[in-house]
Design an enzyme around this catalytic site. Structure first.
Site, PDB file in Angstrom:
ATOM      1  N   ASP A  27       0.869  -1.213  -0.016  1.00 31.01           N
ATOM      2  CA  ASP A  27       0.013  -0.077   0.039  1.00 31.01           C
ATOM      3  C   ASP A  27       1.029   1.147   0.048  1.00 31.01           C
ATOM      4  O   ASP A  27       1.786   1.488   0.875  1.00 31.01           O
ATOM      5  CB  ASP A  27      -0.931  -0.020   1.180  1.00 31.01           C
ATOM      6  CG  ASP A  27      -1.918   1.092   1.234  1.00 31.01           C
ATOM      7  OD1 ASP A  27      -2.115   1.679   0.225  1.00 31.01           O
ATOM      8  OD2 ASP A  27      -2.897   0.925   2.020  1.00 31.01           O
ATOM      9  N   ASP A 120      -3.246   2.709  -5.894  1.00 32.33           N
ATOM     10  CA  ASP A 120      -2.245   2.812  -4.945  1.00 32.33           C
ATOM     11  C   ASP A 120      -2.064   1.447  -4.073  1.00 32.33           C
ATOM     12  O   ASP A 120      -1.124   1.225  -2.896  1.00 32.33           O
ATOM     13  CB  ASP A 120      -2.310   3.742  -3.857  1.00 32.33           C
ATOM     14  CG  ASP A 120      -3.480   3.710  -3.112  1.00 32.33           C
ATOM     15  OD1 ASP A 120      -4.276   3.141  -3.411  1.00 32.33           O
ATOM     16  OD2 ASP A 120      -3.539   4.735  -2.208  1.00 32.33           O
ATOM     17  N   GLU A 121      -2.658   0.410  -4.267  1.00 30.65           N
ATOM     18  CA  GLU A 121      -2.447  -0.886  -3.405  1.00 30.65           C
ATOM     19  C   GLU A 121      -2.672  -2.167  -4.221  1.00 30.65           C
ATOM     20  O   GLU A 121      -3.447  -2.223  -5.269  1.00 30.65           O
ATOM     21  CB  GLU A 121      -3.628  -0.953  -2.279  1.00 30.65           C
ATOM     22  CG  GLU A 121      -4.973  -1.003  -2.678  1.00 30.65           C
ATOM     23  CD  GLU A 121      -5.675  -0.979  -1.335  1.00 30.65           C
ATOM     24  OE1 GLU A 121      -5.471  -1.825  -0.427  1.00 30.65           O
ATOM     25  OE2 GLU A 121      -6.905  -0.177  -1.327  1.00 30.65           O
TER      26      GLU A 121
END
Length: 424
Positions: A27, A120-121
């Site tokens: 993350d 974003d993860e």
């Protein structure tokens, strides 16, 4: 960054046994804000907020700004009241996509089993990479170093035997850390958390559980499953009880299908003229459809979100009989949904359009024959919009815009039919 509840006790060292802990959750830390700091290193150490102007919302905030209570999705005006000294930076979505794609390439260099769940993860299953790259903690260190070297941003990594626990571990590792939860320590780790940390426990579910005296994961795990089901429902109760005991059999799925494509805008001042709102709906529908075509998807459900001046948010959706990637089709359905919304006489603050129920274009749209294409207005419109995509890709999005849909004309209607679903 997740704002899910955390526990100080859960951050402790759970040991170094890595057997069976082959699931990583990576993350990015304050992703949008971190990308901006990499571009503007002079802002490091300052409270920075990424988002629109006064009437926009916070997309991301540095940890210095979060210390004042600023968080994503907060109205910008409220954020600046909490942290008036913050530096506000407008978002640069093209750069975020570029960095996101680069980070995912780093992850795929480790293993092909990468499930991207947002910009974003992502989850990784590194079981097949252990002999080549070493233990999971060594792989996590490699990923973090490479992301830092390439993009000057940081990420946190959770390592566990299941996806659910790995995600919880990464949230407790923030910022810029690694947390390993061994298989043997999973139950102890979970029991240290508030019940709101479990996937699927939102504000309403948390309140429902509290009525039965369930406020921690330990209390939920120790409760008879039938009691939990009475509190939140049969399916949800059984699912939460499994999670409380660390049971999560879902594998990392690289072929995860995108769920939706959407766009929204907050007006610089509240808008009472619905023709202005409709014009923005047309622009947003065009943006959604262009994104679908770029990624090879068509969508079956059209949804809108309307926020009025009193911050009341209304959502409506309709499901088409045939999936589409045509902006005009999206617009006509969205416009009808907007017309059916009761605004209570209030002006509009925000409008959003989203296309859901996505499937690959190749599986959903049959290529017509030449004879069929000659009389197929919808296919002709699709080709025209694809041509516009090419112009925009070369000269920028503002180089060409879709023309207005004039009321009363013969083609001022959707070429698909749909059944209504209320999402409010």
């Amino acid at each position: 960054m997740s704002r899910a509840p955390r526990s100080a006790a859960a951050r402790r060292d759970w040991g170094s046994t890595e057997d069976g802990c082959t699931i990583l959750h990576v993350d990015m830390d304050a992703f949008f804000a971190s990308v901006e700091l990499a571009r503007r290193p002079q802002l490091r150490g300052l409270p920075v907020i990424v988002g629109g102007a006064q009437r926009g919302v916070v997309l991301a905030a540095t940890y210095e700004a979060r210390a004042f209570g600023v968080h994503s999705a907060m109205p910008m005006a409220a954020a600046l009241r909490l942290c008036p000294q913050a530096v506000v930076v407008p978002p640069e979505h093209a750069r975020y996509r570029e960095v996101s794609e680069g980070v995912m390439e780093v992850l795929r260099s480790v293993t092909s089993l990468v499930e991207q769940v947002s910009v974003d993860e992502a989850f990784l299953d590194v079981s097949g990479a252990l002999r080549r790259l070493g233990r999971p903690t060594e792989i996590a260190a490699r990923i973090r170093q490479e992301v830092r070297d390439r993009y000057q941003i940081t990420c946190s990594v959770g390592i566990a035997s299941t996806k659910f626990v790995a995600k919880l571990a990464s949230s407790h590792a923030k910022p810029d850390g690694v947390l390993l939860v061994p298989r043997s320590a999973t139950t102890d780790f979970l029991r240290s958390l508030p019940v709101g940390a479990l996937w699927g426990v939102g504000e309403r579910t948390e309140t429902a559980l509290a009525r039965w005296g369930i406020r921690t994961v330990a209390e939920l795990a120790d409760m008879d499953v039938t009691t939990v089901q009475r509190a939140v429902g049969k399916v949800a109760g059984a699912h939460l009880h499994d999670l409380a005991w660390g049971r999560d059999p879902r594998p990392v799925s690289p072929g995860r299908v995108e769920k939706s494509a959407g766009a929204e805008v907050t007006f610089s001042s509240d808008v009472s003229d619905l023709s202005v709102v409709e014009a923005k709906v047309r622009e947003l529908a065009d943006t959604c459809a262009s994104r679908l075509r770029r990624n090879g998807w068509v969508g079956r459900t059209i949804a809108i979100k309307v926020r009025t001046a009193d911050f009341r948010t209304l959502s409506r959706s309709r499901t088409l009989d045939s999936p589409t990637d045509v902006g005009r089709e999206v617009y006509l359905a969205a416009r009808e949904l907007l017309a059916a919304v009761d605004l209570g006489g209030l002006p509009v603050r925000l409008i959003g359009v989203r296309v859901e129920g996505l499937s690959p274009t190749a599986e959903s749209v049959r290529q017509p024959t030449l004879d069929e294409a000659a009389g197929d207005a919808l296919e002709a419109r699709r080709e025209a919009e694809r041509a516009m995509d090419g112009v925009r890709a070369r000269f920028g999005r503002q180089a060409i815009t879709a023309g207005p849909v004039v009321a009363g004309l013969r083609d001022d209607r959707s070429t698909t039919t749909f059944s209504p679903t209320d999402l409010s």
